[in-house]
Design an enzyme around this catalytic site. Structure first.
Site, short mmCIF file in Angstrom:
data_model
loop_
_atom_site.label_atom_id
_atom_site.label_comp_id
_atom_site.label_asym_id
_atom_site.label_seq_id
_atom_site.Cartn_x
_atom_site.Cartn_y
_atom_site.Cartn_z
N TRP A 137 0.82 -1.22 0.00
CA TRP A 137 0.00 0.00 0.00
C TRP A 137 0.85 1.26 0.00
O TRP A 137 0.36 2.35 -0.29
CB TRP A 137 -0.94 0.00 1.20
CG TRP A 137 -0.26 0.27 2.53
CD1 TRP A 137 0.89 -0.29 2.99
CD2 TRP A 137 -0.68 1.18 3.54
NE1 TRP A 137 1.19 0.18 4.24
CE2 TRP A 137 0.25 1.09 4.61
CE3 TRP A 137 -1.76 2.05 3.67
CZ2 TRP A 137 0.13 1.85 5.78
CZ3 TRP A 137 -1.87 2.80 4.84
CH2 TRP A 137 -0.92 2.70 5.88
N ASP A 138 2.13 1.13 0.35
CA ASP A 138 3.04 2.26 0.36
C ASP A 138 2.91 3.08 -0.92
O ASP A 138 2.93 4.31 -0.90
CB ASP A 138 4.49 1.78 0.49
CG ASP A 138 4.73 0.88 1.69
OD1 ASP A 138 3.88 0.00 1.92
OD2 ASP A 138 5.75 1.04 2.37
N GLU A 181 0.35 -2.48 12.60
CA GLU A 181 0.70 -3.90 12.61
C GLU A 181 0.92 -4.47 14.01
O GLU A 181 1.30 -5.62 14.16
CB GLU A 181 1.90 -4.13 11.71
CG GLU A 181 1.57 -3.73 10.27
CD GLU A 181 2.59 -4.19 9.25
OE1 GLU A 181 3.77 -4.28 9.60
OE2 GLU A 181 2.19 -4.47 8.10
N LYS A 205 1.84 0.74 16.59
CA LYS A 205 3.14 0.77 15.93
C LYS A 205 3.30 2.04 15.12
O LYS A 205 4.40 2.57 14.99
CB LYS A 205 3.26 -0.45 15.00
CG LYS A 205 4.60 -0.61 14.32
CD LYS A 205 4.59 -1.82 13.39
CE LYS A 205 5.94 -1.98 12.68
NZ LYS A 205 5.84 -2.90 11.54
N GLN A 206 2.20 2.51 14.55
CA GLN A 206 2.32 3.55 13.52
C GLN A 206 1.00 4.27 13.33
O GLN A 206 -0.03 3.85 13.82
CB GLN A 206 2.72 2.88 12.22
CG GLN A 206 1.63 1.96 11.66
CD GLN A 206 2.16 0.94 10.68
OE1 GLN A 206 2.43 -0.18 11.05
NE2 GLN A 206 2.33 1.36 9.45
#
Lengths: 783, 783
Positions: free
Chosen positions: B371-372, B501, B614-615
């Site tokens: 998806w980046d 994640e 995580k993000q």
């Protein structure tokens, strides 16, 4: 109403009989006729060692706890993924015995076989095969073979092979073989795994034969365990042996007995087989160990060993048998005994082995031990043979170190986390959502232990091992969850999998939270008891475990504040926090042939996002702690779960049946019970070839005793609420309780409780307190 | 305040310079100096081909989309687990060029190297190495090597090797090598996987050399893809060649140029390398294809190709460059350009390849597309080079068939589900909780497509491909969830993993539900538009997709009823249903050296049961759809997530920086931005050796344009809310919008918008509508 499928074998009270030799059903029958004593297991294969392929048969010989490891490969490994597998290893076969009449080898696939019967006597624990065979050349013999796996001598399989020449005299050769070129059928019995002991895994260290004995010693390649096995022979009449010779190669050996057979004169070969591992004797003295054992067995002779076997088995049945009378009851009676027989013979009894989900009857589930032992099997032993129950608990206690290490891997600084599946005490589940995430195993073990302690009153066990086990399991619960502000400060346990394997990695699984709370409660009580009664013992534990009373304070807070998911609209306890939110299950979208095999045909995410349940989960918790729920509550929950449960696990129907009894759904209970009673005997799941379903087999006992008779043990007291299925006239069973033996007989209008052994006993019948104060005393209630 | 680590390379505006050859930092530097044109990628390795081991270097040459597969093994495979891996394959190396002065081979590890500089000119897209070398025997040469991966000829790498004997005359030998005995470093770059193209995977089909050309053709063993490559040479002065010879073996070949070198006279070797696969030409004509391409390149000569390269790059920078002025701004300026350079050069441009998370700079993540591309990289291209954006969308459109098949595997009867990681369009994630469960990929692709359509107004693309992609992605959302009674009939999506994640397989991930809703909304709008404007197009789609308007009705119901988790007490949107209930994260329990590597040091269940992230996850959704939230809401959520987010992904800080700008947290925004700008250049994560972090690199652009300048595209209209970081004097950037080019310059007290190209443009500045009506027109706002 009764069984759902035509019986595979003739309906008999105490026997299972195979009436013809048949390649197509052989693989399944090998499981049916498998024998074990909890240490050795041997499949019901034929002495002729027919060359079956991977789809039609599996010569299988196992020793409980003896496994081989392979490096496990992962698409993507996680921290803490087991790196080595544990597979119950298929060991060298020594049952193989070939007969030659002149040059004609006996084979049921040649010539003509008549009067054939292979009979498993469940009462005696002996397997017999009888037949009359005519060779293609016209020679006629009667053959009778008897086999048992001795309870009296746990390292011994005893066989007796009788040959009666009917219409000829002449050379008869008997060849007794040791075949060590064996391998597991992992790919067939565990299709989901891509590792396993493929190929021959034992490296031969020694193999020799002389004219009476064959011996083999081998070591596994990775787990580095040593097995030794051998056989010893007695031919009679001894003077009939014209010549005896032997040979030994790298992986096999044989003794050749040449006999001058005479028409009408029986030749008998007694054969004793021994298995022992480096757990039984130091590697260097295994030869002597096996040899000694074989000589002892030979000295006693087959007949004496069979007598002992019967004695042992009769003793078992004396307590454990359940008798039923009624319409079509024979079929159920046979199923009940078949199930009890296999459960009984499969349990490890040495305190360092457990009981595989498949017993020692096949390679299914790699021979692993699961929670099945504690939740399904142990209650049966606790009430019928508490000594075996204790030894199974010993196994868990003996693996506490591994469980402690595993808890650390899972990030718990204290306590022990038992593995979801294992042989050696280390986690062997390679897919944690259906494996390690089943934290409930901890509470299951604690539950079984607590039940054992309640039913036996075994205080010394409690002090020696029990309290430690309760504390260590409880500690993980106190670290796995937290008091969640957003749930009013209640204690929530997230990211676990309950018993239900279609709803994985959920939050607040009802069963898990309930069982965890009771685990904590048992630990709190254990500590409180010791503080009062045996402060020295407590102090020793505090020292050994680095345990402090503050922890017990935290446990109490958790007990008081455990969170349970609740659906206000339906007034039921959902399976977990997210269950009610999922898409309703629409079975019409699933093609019929895929319905029972969801994981084989659907992605886990598809399964997870639907509102349905594979098996008894919340309902199991409600059964185990039914005193905490009103009958009305149980009924509402049962009705709900009845609708959403697919019963795709063999562990499900027996539990639903028990709860159905409790809420008066007798017909449904009976249907579930019948399903459970003959599930394996009639191979409902079409996978009996891979081994027995031990949990369901034990569940049958529970379905009667805990279901129909309504037995519960509450605060160490027994409660009965017996009902009689409409089709039955009567059922009788016995249970052991704190050294006493109680016989329970339920009839249409009459309940009879007899204290068969023991000085006095107290229990409740439909909440009424009953006391029988002398051995032989009876309490009768007219209904 | 600014960068968090000392600069690895000298701080320069347009260059990255390596000032010494160093074995210890070589692996990382190879990534820094990697070159690509989106088709070929070649790591910044040396022509001398030093024998680095798996920890110090990796000769890497890649062709976008060219992969090898291996059978993937699982501890326990699930239905739908990918059976074959896809790994970007390391291809034969042709850069290798060895120089001998007499018998002395040039090596920077021998003799003396002076005046050394390896320079990446980001402005020109050319890599140069210059040095003065004295051999152990005292021969002195100046060497200059230039290298580029041509944007003008996508199959060509062009090199120029100049040798100037400084203090001697005599034989100089130049050996140009083709080395096909190459393999991937999978075990080093993807330590979690246990499969991969270990060993040499190309089977040579052809290898030959003559005195000017070398050619190789090989086929992969499992994916059965054919690659051809070759090189062609021009030596000048041509008369200097005393002798030329060649040799060819099974896996390597070489041309030997022997030159009579003269003191002070430069020898030049131009070398052109070509790679082509059976996607470029039929296997049988690949020889001709490569040969023709090489001759064309040779005819044009190195100098001309370099001129073209500069032209192409300058055109890119003309639009894409961001200039900043202020304290310490040079460091950040360098970081920004480094990031833009790598993003630009890495993107697939042929419509059948995407862009790897590591571009074509290394083997990390097996070269997979994630998806980046859509969420981080595409917005940059949409506003700076929409043609490249379109080609990247083409790639996804081109894999719709695979995505449809994948949706069926996941149990969806309609629609398409894009794979979490892939090269060939099929799912390659081997651990579904962190892979396939990230359904949001579908909405991410739809989001990027919608942004492309809004910013370009490309209606024909919409009709030809866009509408179909919106419908097919939306259909999966309409099947993945359900209207849950227990949530007031709201639409809930269970068992998915959001971008975060550390929280996997959750219910109602805020980001997923939000993005799914907008995906559905875009699909509804697409259908409505076509019904009005182009019924024939809609009809064709209905036919092709078996789509009916009823579906759009369902989508509307879902849009209106989408469920979002909400925490009343804090008035924030939790990450998902269970997030607030988890154990608070206590970093003090984690040893410092393990803090950034949780999955490497902790079991997934440990990670899952804690309340931390995580993000950027929910925050990312709020950025992408910020118009749906009040500033107050954004602030509350930001404050909350700021506390619980660990930023263990390189995709996190740039997004937090953008939202920080929106809510006026300028200092924090700046800190995040600085972190993002030099993350790779200064190797913050110590894993740059495995390849660039393309998403973060693109995120740097977004941090300025969408962050500081506050650009949003809402209903196809541009909105700016510019702010200036306190340490800066000024920043300038340009964006393309519907054919126009707008220059934006932000100063302390002045905003300047110039319409550099285009007839007129309309946009909003701090909610005020602005219109510039002629090319060259300017809007100035004093602040």
């Amino acid at each position: 109403m009764g069984v759902r499928k035509e019986a595979i074998y003739p309906v008999q009270e105490w026997e299972i009989t195979e009436t013809e030799f048949c390649r197509e059903t052989n693989y399944r029958n090998e499981t049916t006729f498998s024998l074990s004593n909890g240490y050795i297991g041997t499949r019901g294969t034929y002495e002729e060692a027919y060359p079956f392929d991977v789809d039609t048969g599996l010569e299988g010989n196992f020793v409980n706890g003896f496994y081989e490891s392979e490096k496990i490969r992962y698409g993507e490994a996680n921290f803490g993924s087991p790196l080595l597998s544990q597979s119950l290893l298929n060991l060298p076969n020594l049952k193989e015995t070939r007969i030659y009449l002149g040059e004609e080898e006996f084979s049921m696939e040649a010539g003509r076989t008549e009067e054939y019967a292979r009979v498993l006597s469940m009462k005696d624990g002996v397997l017999t095969r009888r037949l009359l065979w005519t060779s293609p050349g016209g020679r006629k013999v009667r053959i009778e073979i008897r086999r048992l796996v001795s309870f009296d001598m746990k390292h011994i399989i005893a066989m007796q092979y009788e040959i009666l020449p009917v219409n000829f005299s002449g050379t008869v050769r008997i060849v007794s073989v040791l075949q060590a070129d064996v391998e597991n059928h992992t790919r067939k019995t565990n299709p989901i795994v891509d590792y396993g002991p493929f190929g021959r895994k034992l490296k031969p260290l020694e193999l020799w034969a002389d004219n009476t004995e064959i011996f083999y010693k081998g070591i596994t390649q990775t787990s580095r365990l040593t097995i030794a096995c051998g056989s010893i022979h007695t031919l009679s009449p001894s003077e009939s042996a014209a010549a005896v010779s032997h040979e030994a190669h790298a992986c096999d050996g044989a003794i050749y007995f040449e006999v001058q057979g005479k028409e009408g004169e029986k030749i008998t070969l007694e054969k004793f087989i021994c298995y022992a591992s480096d757990r039984d004797a130091a590697e260097g003295s295994l030869d002597t160990f096996v040899s000694d054992m074989l000589r002892k067995a030979k000295a006693r002779g087959y007949r004496q060993l069979e007598e002992k076997q019967k004695e042992y088995m009769h003793q078992f049945w004396e307590t454990a048998d359940i008798e039923i009378e009624g319409e079509n009851s024979m079929e159920l009676q046979q199923g009940i005994r078949f199930n009890l027989f296999h459960v009984f013979q499969s349990a490890g009894r040495d305190g360092r082995t457990g009981m595989g989900a498949k017993g020692l009857s096949g390679e299914g589930y790699e021979g692993h031990y699961f929670w099945d032992t504690e939740m399904y099997v142990l209650p049966v032993f606790i009430y019928t043979d508490p000594e075996v129950a204790r030894r199974l608990l010993d196994y868990r206690y003996g693996t506490l170190e591994q469980a402690r290490a595993r808890a650390r891997v899972l990030g718990h600084e204290k306590g022990a986390l038992f593995p979801w599946r294992t042989i050696n005490g280390e986690e062997a589940s390679t897919y944690y959502p259906l494996g390690t995430a089943q934290y409930h195993i901890n509470a299951d073990i604690a539950y079984a232990l607590a039940l054992y302690l309640q039913a036996t009153g075994d205080l010394s066990y409690f002090k020696e091992k029990g309290a430690e086990l309760l504390i260590e399991t409880a500690r993980v619960w106190a670290d796995a969850g937290s008091f969640a502000e957003c749930r009013g400060g209640k204690y929530c346990i997230c990211s676990v999998t309950g018993p239900d394997e279609y709803n994985v990695l959920v939050d607040n699984n009802f069963y898990t939270n309930l069982m965890a709370r009771e685990n904590l409660r048992d630990a709190v009580n254990a500590v409180a008891y010791l503080r009062e009664q045996d402060p020295a013992c407590l102090e020793a534990l505090e020292k050994k475990l680095g345990f402090s009373m503050d922890e017990a304070g935290l446990w109490e807070r958790i007990i008081e504040n455990m969170y349970f998911p609740y659906d206000e609209a339906r007034q039921i306890y959902p399976l977990d926090d997210g269950f009610m939110m999922r898409r309703p299950w629409d079975e019409s979208r699933i093609p019929p042939e895929k319905r029972a095999w969801l994981y084989e045909n659907y992605h886990p995410l598809f399964i997870m996002r639907h509102r349905m349940s594979k098996q008894a989960d919340a309902i199991l918790g409600m059964y185990l702690h039914s005193s905490l729920f009103t009958e009305e509550e149980l009924r509402r929950n049962y009705d709900f779960y009845q609708e959403v449960t697919l019963h795709h696990s063999s562990l499900s129907t027996c539990i639903f049946g028990i709860v159905a009894c409790e809420i008066g759904y007798v017909e449904e209970a009976y249907r579930y019970f019948a399903d459970s009673a003959r599930m394996d005997l009639d191979d409902y799941h079409n996978n009996f070839y891979a081994g027995i379903h031990a949990a369901n087999m034990a569940g049958t006992w529970q379905a009667i005793v805990n279901g129909f008779a309504g037995l519960r043990c509450c605060n160490s007291e027994l409660h009965f609420k017996p009902i009689l299925p409409p089709l039955w006239k009567k059922y009788t069973f016995k249970i052991k309780y704190r050294g006493s033996l109680l016989r329970v007989c339920v009839e249409k209008d009459r309940l009879e409780f007899t204290l068969e052994k023991g000085e006095s006993i107290q229990f409740y019948v439909h909440s009424k307190k009953v006391r029988i104060s002398e051995e032989g005393g009876t309490y009768i209630e007219k209904v």
